[in-house]
Write an enzyme that holds these catalytic residues in place. Structure first.
Site, PDB file in Angstrom:
ATOM      1  N   HIS A 122       0.827  -1.210   0.000  1.00 44.50           N
ATOM      2  CA  HIS A 122       0.000   0.000   0.000  1.00 44.50           C
ATOM      3  C   HIS A 122       0.858   1.255   0.000  1.00 44.50           C
ATOM      4  CE1 HIS A 122      -3.775  -1.960   0.404  1.00 44.50           C
ATOM      5  NE2 HIS A 122      -3.351  -2.667   1.433  1.00 44.50           N
ATOM      6  N   GLU A 175      -6.020 -12.767 -13.641  1.00 47.46           N
ATOM      7  CA  GLU A 175      -5.347 -12.638 -12.343  1.00 47.46           C
ATOM      8  C   GLU A 175      -5.140 -13.985 -11.675  1.00 47.46           C
ATOM      9  OE1 GLU A 175      -6.777  -8.743 -10.172  1.00 47.46           O
ATOM     10  OE2 GLU A 175      -8.505  -9.852 -10.903  1.00 47.46           O
ATOM     11  N   ASP A 227      -2.000  -9.788  -8.576  1.00 45.29           N
ATOM     12  CA  ASP A 227      -2.618 -11.037  -8.141  1.00 45.29           C
ATOM     13  C   ASP A 227      -2.082 -12.234  -8.925  1.00 45.29           C
ATOM     14  OD1 ASP A 227      -4.356 -10.596  -5.945  1.00 45.29           O
ATOM     15  OD2 ASP A 227      -5.616  -9.390  -7.253  1.00 45.29           O
ATOM     16  N   CYS A 282      -2.544  -4.128 -16.206  1.00 46.15           N
ATOM     17  CA  CYS A 282      -2.781  -3.032 -15.277  1.00 46.15           C
ATOM     18  C   CYS A 282      -2.199  -3.308 -13.894  1.00 46.15           C
ATOM     19  CB  CYS A 282      -4.272  -2.734 -15.173  1.00 46.15           C
ATOM     20  SG  CYS A 282      -5.232  -4.153 -14.634  1.00 46.15           S
TER      21      CYS A 282
HETATM   22  C1  PEP Z   1      -3.740  -6.804  -9.953  1.00 39.86           C
HETATM   23  O1  PEP Z   1      -4.090  -7.753  -9.248  1.00 39.86           O
HETATM   24  O2  PEP Z   1      -2.669  -6.763 -10.609  1.00 39.86           O
HETATM   25  C2  PEP Z   1      -4.609  -5.620 -10.061  1.00 39.86           C
HETATM   26  C3  PEP Z   1      -4.364  -4.668 -10.936  1.00 39.86           C
HETATM   27  O3  PEP Z   1      -5.654  -5.528  -9.178  1.00 39.86           O
HETATM   28  P1  PEP Z   1      -5.480  -5.068  -7.638  1.00 39.86           P
HETATM   29  O4  PEP Z   1      -4.046  -4.649  -7.426  1.00 39.86           O
HETATM   30  O5  PEP Z   1      -6.447  -3.961  -7.436  1.00 39.86           O
HETATM   31  O6  PEP Z   1      -5.844  -6.332  -6.920  1.00 39.86           O
HETATM   32 MG    MG Z   2      -6.099  -7.808  -8.444  1.00 44.31          MG
END
Ligand code: PEP
Ligand code: MG
Length: 559
Positions: free
Chosen positions: A189, A423, A447, A494
């Site tokens: 975070h 993911e 993930d 992403c």
């Molecule tokens: C990911 O898992 O890479 C993702 C973009 O989603 P989050 O980080 O919000 O779980």
């Molecule tokens: Mg994710």
């Protein structure tokens, strides 16, 4: 000069003087109860509470401007803790029993803190919030130290074992020159917040960081992932120079003409302006769970509609990809009554909840999205944490049901482009079948790396394993790209990997059509795309994919 290495999380450098984050306030032994005037102590407590509340309100306003309304709500939650009737009673009882106000505060908070510490995921983070509130009261009641993160001296470099999201949100980029932490990885975070605030930061430096003394001059180089103590003249100069990166407002192509979209990840609308300023072509991931966090009840359909419309109007020529609610795992929401789970990352999260207990919320979110899609701009919607074709089919059926309802009601709407996040290993293994049913895939490497490598994204002890450069993760990415293209779907990324400029050429070589990241890294990634040649990039990707070990593919562009 002494150089320590960690993980750089923003391509920015800062020079300043070290302030160690002292999160424990030492109180010493309480005086004898006979010396305590309970009325006077109660009055001191009340004064401290009202000062703390005023400070919290002004910090909330500051955070609203800098980070966003939803994130700033964490300070609202702190006000609630401050005024919690049970906590107040416990503290007053302790005063009645002969403790001075500060010791009573410490005692009153200890039980609830322990209780939250024993829980899972985000509930455990509530313990950090309670500690914040307790320390705020203690700082007002004593001058026993403790670091006031919102008011660090100008030019500070903050060093800490680790920082919680609310710690990081308090940092003022005008005063703080950067931070470094002993623990934490690119997806922690603290790292994600550092990128939204545009702060130089290096995380996961390890225990050697503890050797650096309070007040020392230090450079935090978020690009090289280095922390440099006693910097020489040239290092100081380099760090103090404002890095000028060309902002490219137009979409970019590789040197040989292959267009790659470079988009921004958003948690809140407050980040929209930064995304536009850094030259984003659009939004590649709008994490809508942030709209639901730190409030008492979910945003209704109209509030969501307005939010999605605002994002779309910031990018009249670009695409805005909104991800449906992704809660569970490390993202609980108190009013959703998420069940306790031994293993929340493998439990009911993402699309599993939207198709189950949160189906009503999912329905109202889809209504807002389909209504928003009817206006100007190009909206796309994607589903998180899908691992089976059945889940995707159910989600698509929900979209069709909502479209039918809106049609019947005569409400203006349109069905947006639909996509799936990749993911989970399950999604990778059925990527062909998923891609055949949607317009696009988007790889969430945060993930994906955690599930492919069986290494939790929030556990520092396995941070080395949770690295998308391990061949298993790279091969999962390559497989997904192939599946998308074979089924006429476009594919983006992403996860945090997409925003690492050192990996841009590799990602171009892997065949991604879109890369989405925190705004601050967009100019560097656009420069990386423009410098890449598709053939050379493909050769680099081939080499990385064929490598048996991670070591051989680390920082491939530097080799
Ligand atoms: C990911 O898992 O890479 C993702 C973009 O989603 P989050 O980080 O919000 O779980
Ligand atoms: Mg994710």
């Amino acid at each position: 000069m002494r150089t320590l290495t960690g993980t750089g999380v923003t391509p920015l450098s800062g020079l300043g003087r070290v302030v160690w984050y002292a999160d424990e306030i030492e109180l010493g032994n309480p005086p004898d109860p006979s010396e305590i005037d309970a009325d006077a102590e109660r009055a001191r407590l009340e004064d401290a509470r009202s000062t703390a509340e005023t400070d919290l309100e002004s910090e909330r306003e500051r955070a609203e401007e800098r980070v966003g309304e939803e994130e700033a709500e964490v300070f609202g939650a702190h006000v609630q803790f401050l005024n919690d009737p049970q906590l107040r009673e416990d503290i007053e009882d302790a005063i009645e029993e002969g403790l001075p106000a500060e010791h009573a505060v410490q005692e009153g908070f200890s039980g609830p803190i322990e209780q939250f510490e024993g829980m899972e995921g985000r509930m455990a983070e509530r313990a950090d919030d309670l500690r914040d509130v307790r320390d705020r009261l203690l700082r007002v009641l004593t001058d026993a130290g403790g670091t006031d993160l919102a008011n660090l001296p100008e030019g500070s470099i903050l060093l800490a074992e680790r920082l919680t999201p609310s710690d990081t949100a308090k940092l003022d980029p005008e005063r703080v020159a950067g931070f470094a932490t002993v623990l934490g990885g690119r997806t922690s975070h603290a790292a994600i917040f550092a990128r939204s605030l545009g702060l130089p930061a290096v995380v996961g430096v390890g225990d050697d960081l503890q050797d650096i003394e309070e007040g020392a001059e230090l450079v935090v180089d978020g690009e090289a992932g280095e922390v440099i103590a006693d910097p020489d003249e040239s290092v100081r100069e380099r760090a103090a120079t404002i890095r000028e990166v060309e902002i490219r407002r137009e979409p970019v192509e590789t040197a040989d003409g292959r267009g790659i979209e470079v988009a921004a990840n958003l948690g809140t609308l407050a980040e929209l302006e930064g995304a536009v300023e850094h030259g984003a072509d659009g939004v590649g991931l709008f994490r809508t769970e942030f709209l639901f966090l730190d409030r008492e009840s979910p945003p209704d359909e109209d509030e969501q509609y307005e939010t999605y419309r605002e994002a779309l109007s910031a990018f009249p020529d670009g695409r805005v990809v909104v991800r449906t609610l992704d809660v569970g795992g490390d993202k609980p929401i108190p009013y959703l009554d998420l069940p306790e789970s031994e293993n929340p990352f493998l439990g009911e999260r993402g699309i599993r909840r939207s198709l189950g207990p949160d189906s009503e919320l999912f329905g109202s979110q889809l209504r807002a999205l389909l209504r928003a899609a009817a206006g100007e701009g190009s909206l796309a919607v994607m589903f998180p944490l899908v691992s089976t074709v059945e889940e995707l089919e159910s989600a698509i059926e929900a979209v069709e049901r909502v479209a039918d309802d809106l049609e019947r009601e005569g409400v203006e709407h349109a069905v947006p482009e639909l996509g799936v996040m990749v993911e989970t290993p399950g999604a990778v293994f059925v990527a062909e079948e998923l891609a055949a049913r949607v317009d696009f895939l988007s790889i969430g490497t945060n993930d994906l790396a955690q599930y492919v490598m069986a290494a939790a994204r929030d556990d520092d002890r396995v941070a080395d394993l949770h690295d998308p450069l391990h061949p298993p993760v790279l091969r999962a990415i390559a497989r997904s790209v192939e599946a998308a293209h074979a089924n006429d779907a476009w594919i983006g990324m992403c996860g945090e990997m997409a925003g690492d400029p050192a990996l841009t050429e590799l990602l171009v070589g892997l065949g991604l059509d879109e890369l989405s990241m925190s705004a601050v890294t967009i100019p560097d990634v656009k420069a990386g795309v423009a410098e890449s040649e598709t053939d050379a990039a493909a050769a680099l990707a081939k080499e990385a994919l064929e490598s048996p070990t991670k070591h051989a593919v680390t920082n491939p562009v530097d080799q």
